[in-house]
Design an enzyme around this catalytic site. Structure first.
Site, PDB file in Angstrom:
ATOM      1  N   ASP A   1      -1.270  48.857  33.366  1.00 36.09           N
ATOM      2  CA  ASP A   1      -0.653  48.253  34.309  1.00 36.09           C
ATOM      3  C   ASP A   1      -0.147  48.509  35.777  1.00 36.09           C
ATOM      4  OD1 ASP A   1      -0.168  45.197  35.600  1.00 36.09           O
ATOM      5  OD2 ASP A   1       0.829  44.826  33.824  1.00 36.09           O
ATOM      6  N   HIS A   2      -0.081  47.739  36.837  1.00 33.61           N
ATOM      7  CA  HIS A   2       0.255  48.226  38.647  1.00 33.61           C
ATOM      8  C   HIS A   2       0.858  49.775  38.495  1.00 33.61           C
ATOM      9  CE1 HIS A   2       1.735  44.139  39.300  1.00 33.61           C
ATOM     10  NE2 HIS A   2       1.290  43.896  37.954  1.00 33.61           N
TER      11      HIS A   2
ATOM     12  N   GLU B   1      -5.680  45.611  44.197  1.00 33.94           N
ATOM     13  CA  GLU B   1      -4.627  44.385  44.240  1.00 33.94           C
ATOM     14  C   GLU B   1      -4.650  44.226  46.155  1.00 33.94           C
ATOM     15  OE1 GLU B   1      -0.590  43.151  42.297  1.00 33.94           O
ATOM     16  OE2 GLU B   1      -0.118  42.707  44.235  1.00 33.94           O
TER      17      GLU B   1
ATOM     18  N   HIS C   1       6.201  36.766  38.932  1.00 34.19           N
ATOM     19  CA  HIS C   1       6.043  37.759  37.431  1.00 34.19           C
ATOM     20  C   HIS C   1       6.920  37.375  36.795  1.00 34.19           C
ATOM     21  CE1 HIS C   1       3.796  41.576  38.497  1.00 34.19           C
ATOM     22  NE2 HIS C   1       2.990  41.165  37.590  1.00 34.19           N
TER      23      HIS C   1
ATOM     24  N   ILE D   1      -0.428  38.088  30.965  1.00 35.70           N
ATOM     25  CA  ILE D   1       0.156  37.673  30.459  1.00 35.70           C
ATOM     26  C   ILE D   1       1.158  38.224  29.652  1.00 35.70           C
ATOM     27  CG2 ILE D   1       0.587  35.956  28.498  1.00 35.70           C
ATOM     28  CD1 ILE D   1      -2.258  34.546  29.220  1.00 35.70           C
TER      29      ILE D   1
HETATM   30  O1  LIG Z   1       1.553  40.041  35.302  1.00 35.64           O
HETATM   31  C1  LIG Z   1       2.003  40.574  34.548  1.00 35.64           C
HETATM   32  C2  LIG Z   1       1.526  41.796  34.406  1.00 35.64           C
HETATM   33  O2  LIG Z   1       0.897  42.235  34.627  1.00 35.64           O
HETATM   34  C3  LIG Z   1       2.748  39.626  33.820  1.00 35.64           C
HETATM   35  O3  LIG Z   1       2.776  38.121  33.907  1.00 35.64           O
HETATM   36  P1  LIG Z   1       3.669  36.592  33.288  1.00 35.64           P
HETATM   37  O4  LIG Z   1       5.128  37.411  34.132  1.00 35.64           O
HETATM   38  O5  LIG Z   1       3.402  35.668  34.136  1.00 35.64           O
HETATM   39  O6  LIG Z   1       3.461  36.267  31.839  1.00 35.64           O
HETATM   40  O1  LIG Z   2       4.376  44.026  35.575  1.00 35.56           O
HETATM   41  C1  LIG Z   2       4.805  43.046  34.711  1.00 35.56           C
HETATM   42  C2  LIG Z   2       4.498  43.331  33.442  1.00 35.56           C
HETATM   43  O2  LIG Z   2       5.287  41.693  32.907  1.00 35.56           O
HETATM   44  C3  LIG Z   2       5.749  44.420  32.706  1.00 35.56           C
HETATM   45  O3  LIG Z   2       6.875  44.035  31.992  1.00 35.56           O
HETATM   46  P1  LIG Z   2       7.835  45.488  32.561  1.00 35.56           P
HETATM   47  O4  LIG Z   2       7.586  46.125  33.693  1.00 35.56           O
HETATM   48  O5  LIG Z   2       9.027  44.481  32.637  1.00 35.56           O
HETATM   49  O6  LIG Z   2       6.844  45.701  31.491  1.00 35.56           O
HETATM   50 ZN   LIG Z   3       1.418  42.177  37.483  1.00 27.05          ZN
HETATM   51 ZN   LIG Z   4       1.707  44.464  43.329  1.00 25.60          ZN
END
Ligand SMILES: O=C(CO)COP(=O)(O)O
Ligand SMILES: O=C[C@H](O)COP(=O)(O)O
Ligand SMILES: [Zn+2]
Ligand SMILES: [Zn+2]
Length: 354
Positions: free
Chosen positions: A83-84, A142, A198, A276
């Site tokens: 993720d990200h 994104e 987020h 989520i």
């Molecule tokens: O987008 C998210 C992780 O990449 C999580 O979103 P939430 O904070 O709404 O659960």
């Molecule tokens: O991208 C956001 C997700 O909720 C992950 O959060 P985090 O970076 O705190 O692990």
């Molecule tokens: Zn995200």
């Molecule tokens: Zn972004």
């Protein structure tokens, strides 16, 4: 069943008109919760690890926790997604670690805070696509910055997101730009900005069209009909979970998330991956607070982690059912990443831009 390609799962979801929740995981109990929920309803699984998760657990633990899930549930098709990712380097590191899918979030610069230019975003995303598709790995990009349309506040709550104020145009993905972006990058899945952010504090009231632009999803989908759309910041922040936290000593302010029925509407228009994290955090926190409040003499971590894991599982199960995943796992005949790489090379998975 080995780890599968996210592209294959999302293609299946598109073909059959459902969406797949992508749950963020950081530890054993969260992985177990997602897998147990998926197993109960026969859902395919996307587990995703943020940079924060990789730092918290350590790369080896994240890798082996997910591999343990594959081993424990051999009949469930499972994707391990990063993720990200903030740079091509982070994405290549994840691919080396065995992730079958990566997000190159080029909407922000490498600091994860400063909104980037369109050209920068195209450039880094295209680099990742070139490297990932060669080995059958899926790429999510994104376009647009997550943030609150009510206030213009950028979404910095989780450590990923722009800082400061954004103007409206930065916070809503433009369909025209989305088409150009997809054509230039040939990525598989596109995270779009439509007013979600987020964390727990998304909206100060139940969102309506002026602050959560589901209509944008339809416009974007029309231009890029076979690019899978991704909704970040899609926790629903259920009032009952906030109430449990506050009943047992928490101090969360009134807040609203993304209503499940809005996500269901978005699924009808091309949203296939729904991120989520927060809902799992809320469920686990409420359960731990309640257990320790009611059992002040207990000190075995397993005793309070069990209700936390169960509460997380209930959230996951609800989303699998609400997004239409029930029974879909058994219908998927997994391809190897090598087979998927060959399909990319033959041009069979190219994007259509209208
Ligand atoms: O987008 C998210 C992780 O990449 C999580 O979103 P939430 O904070 O709404 O659960
Ligand atoms: O991208 C956001 C997700 O909720 C992950 O959060 P985090 O970076 O705190 O692990
Ligand atoms: Zn995200
Ligand atoms: Zn972004």
């Amino acid at each position: 069943m080995a780890l599968v390609s996210m592209r294959q799962l999302l293609d299946h979801a598109a073909e059959h008109g459902y969406g797949i929740p992508a749950f963020n995981v950081n530890n054993l109990e969260q992985v177990q919760a997602v897998m147990a929920a998926a197993d109960e309803v026969g859902a395919p699984v996307i587990l995703q690890a943020s940079a924060g998760a990789r730092k918290y657990a350590g790369e080896s633990f994240i890798k082996h926790l997910i591999q343990a899930a594959v081993e424990a549930y051999p009949h469930i098709p499972l994707v391990m997604h990063q993720d990200h990712g903030t740079s091509p380097k982070v994405c290549s590191g994840a691919i080396d670690l065995g992730f079958g899918s990566v997000m190159m979030d080029g909407s922000l610069m490498e600091d994860g805070k400063t909104p980037s230019s369109f050209d920068y975003n195209v450039d880094v995303t295209r680099k990742v696509v070139e490297m990932a598709h060669k080995v059958g790995v899926t790429v999510e990009g994104e376009l647009g910055c997550l943030g609150n349309l009510e206030t213009g506040d950028a979404g910095e709550e989780d450590g990923i997101g722009a800082a400061g104020k954004l103007d409206h145009s930065q916070m809503l993905t433009d369909p025209e730009e989305a088409a150009t972006f997809v054509k230039a990058t040939q990525l598989d899945a596109l995270a779009i900005a439509i007013g979600t952010s987020h964390g727990a504090y998304k909206f100060s009231r139940k969102p309506t069209g002026d602050i959560l632009a589901i209509s944008r999803v339809k416009e974007i989908h029309k231009r890029i009909p076979n690019t899978h759309l991704v909704m970040h910041g899609s926790s629903s922040v259920p009032a009952e979970l906030l109430a449990i936290i506050n009943q047992y000593g928490g101090q969360m302010k009134e807040t609203y998330g993304v209503p499940v029925e809005e996500i269901q509407e978005a699924i009808k228009h091309g949203v296939r991956k729904i991120n989520i994290d927060t809902d799992i955090r809320l469920a686990m926190t409420g359960a731990v607070r309640k257990f320790l409040f009611e059992n002040p003499d207990k000190f075995d971590a397993r005793e309070w982690l069990k209700p936390a894991r169960e509460a997380a599982k209930q959230v996951c199960k609800a989303r699998y059912l609400e997004f239409g995943c029930e029974g879909q796992a058994a219908k998927i005949k997994p391809l190897t990443l090598v087979q998927v790489a060959e399909a990319y090379a033959r041009g069979e998975l190219a994007q259509v831009v209208q």
